[in-house]
Motif scaffolding. Structure first.
Motif, PDB file in Angstrom:
ATOM      1  N   SER A 174       0.845  -1.189   0.000  1.00  0.00           N
ATOM      2  CA  SER A 174       0.000   0.000   0.000  1.00  0.00           C
ATOM      3  C   SER A 174       0.880   1.238   0.000  1.00  0.00           C
ATOM      4  O   SER A 174       1.919   1.266   0.651  1.00  0.00           O
ATOM      5  N   TYR A 224      -1.930  -5.297  -0.960  1.00  0.00           N
ATOM      6  CA  TYR A 224      -3.008  -5.650  -1.883  1.00  0.00           C
ATOM      7  C   TYR A 224      -2.602  -6.884  -2.669  1.00  0.00           C
ATOM      8  O   TYR A 224      -1.438  -7.038  -3.028  1.00  0.00           O
ATOM      9  N   SER A 280      -3.264  -8.397  -6.138  1.00  0.00           N
ATOM     10  CA  SER A 280      -3.776  -7.960  -7.434  1.00  0.00           C
ATOM     11  C   SER A 280      -3.558  -9.044  -8.468  1.00  0.00           C
ATOM     12  O   SER A 280      -2.607  -9.823  -8.371  1.00  0.00           O
ATOM     13  N   CYS A 288      -8.359  -6.748  -7.477  1.00  0.00           N
ATOM     14  CA  CYS A 288      -7.467  -6.145  -6.490  1.00  0.00           C
ATOM     15  C   CYS A 288      -8.212  -6.015  -5.178  1.00  0.00           C
ATOM     16  O   CYS A 288      -9.316  -5.463  -5.127  1.00  0.00           O
ATOM     17  N   SER A 289      -7.616  -6.562  -4.125  1.00  0.00           N
ATOM     18  CA  SER A 289      -8.201  -6.458  -2.794  1.00  0.00           C
ATOM     19  C   SER A 289      -7.088  -6.521  -1.766  1.00  0.00           C
ATOM     20  O   SER A 289      -5.975  -6.935  -2.065  1.00  0.00           O
ATOM     21  N   THR A 290      -7.412  -6.132  -0.545  1.00  0.00           N
ATOM     22  CA  THR A 290      -6.414  -6.208   0.515  1.00  0.00           C
ATOM     23  C   THR A 290      -6.194  -7.665   0.878  1.00  0.00           C
ATOM     24  O   THR A 290      -6.972  -8.541   0.486  1.00  0.00           O
ATOM     25  N   CYS A 300     -10.321  -3.199  -3.385  1.00  0.00           N
ATOM     26  CA  CYS A 300      -9.564  -1.961  -3.608  1.00  0.00           C
ATOM     27  C   CYS A 300     -10.556  -0.863  -4.004  1.00  0.00           C
ATOM     28  O   CYS A 300     -11.384  -1.064  -4.897  1.00  0.00           O
ATOM     29  N   CYS A 325      -6.390  -0.134 -11.282  1.00  0.00           N
ATOM     30  CA  CYS A 325      -5.900   0.722 -10.212  1.00  0.00           C
ATOM     31  C   CYS A 325      -4.370   0.774 -10.261  1.00  0.00           C
ATOM     32  O   CYS A 325      -3.735   0.044 -11.011  1.00  0.00           O
ATOM     33  N   HIS A 330      -2.298  -0.363  -8.147  1.00  0.00           N
ATOM     34  CA  HIS A 330      -1.701  -1.627  -7.705  1.00  0.00           C
ATOM     35  C   HIS A 330      -1.518  -2.581  -8.885  1.00  0.00           C
ATOM     36  O   HIS A 330      -0.487  -3.246  -9.007  1.00  0.00           O
TER      37      HIS A 330
END
Length: 163
Positions: free
Chosen positions: A44, A52, A54, A65-67, A73, A81, A83
């Motif tokens: 991040s 993240y 991705s 894309c997510s944490t 995201c 994004c 990322h």
């Protein structure tokens, strides 16, 4: 050493293909071409404790894309994004543009930007598998160099074993 076996068959160590160019691991510590996706872990930019996961699907070029705890995201809205852009850039550094483009099944002229040729839409891909693989790679960094077998890999059958 047995004349019929190569050196790598005698130890728990295989030579790793070096990156095309040296990579800086601070922003994208983990990138791989696996499971039909370009996927990896991206740090991040705003929170040192957040990463993240991705990915870009091969063929459809769907973007995810997510944490690491599977929260989406906030910047993935119909376009890639930052990322995903960072992941794609580091994949090209690691594997080379030709190999990444071939894996993702996209035509990219030499020297052009990979992301300009990906027109996928956002999708949700679970982050757990990629994040777990990243953590496993981190654990291997702490293992001392040795030619002795690793206990957790002993379940692999011996090469050439006959039953």
């Amino acid at each position: 050493m047995d004349a019929d076996k190569t050196a790598w068959e005698q130890r728990s160590l295989v030579r790793v293909v070096p990156p095309v160019e040296p990579r800086k691991l601070a922003k994208v510590p983990f990138v791989e071409l696996a499971d039909g996706r370009l996927q990896g872990v991206v740090s991040s930019g705003s929170d040192i404790e957040r990463v993240y996961v991705s990915s870009i699907d091969a063929g459809s070029h769907a973007l995810s894309c997510s944490t690491n705890n599977n929260r989406p995201c906030g910047a993935l809205h119909g376009y890639a994004c930052k990322h995903i852009h960072l992941l794609a850039g580091e994949a090209v550094v690691q594997y080379g543009l030709d190999r990444v483009a071939r894996y993702l099944r996209v035509e990219v002229p030499t020297g052009d930007d990979l992301m300009r040729h990906l027109k996928g839409s956002p999708t949700r891909t679970p982050a757990a598998v990629v994040f777990s693989r990243f953590l496993r790679h981190l654990a291997y960094l702490e293992v001392a160099d040795s030619t002795e077998p690793l206990a957790e890999l002993h379940w692999f059958p011996a090469m050439g074993a006959v039953r």
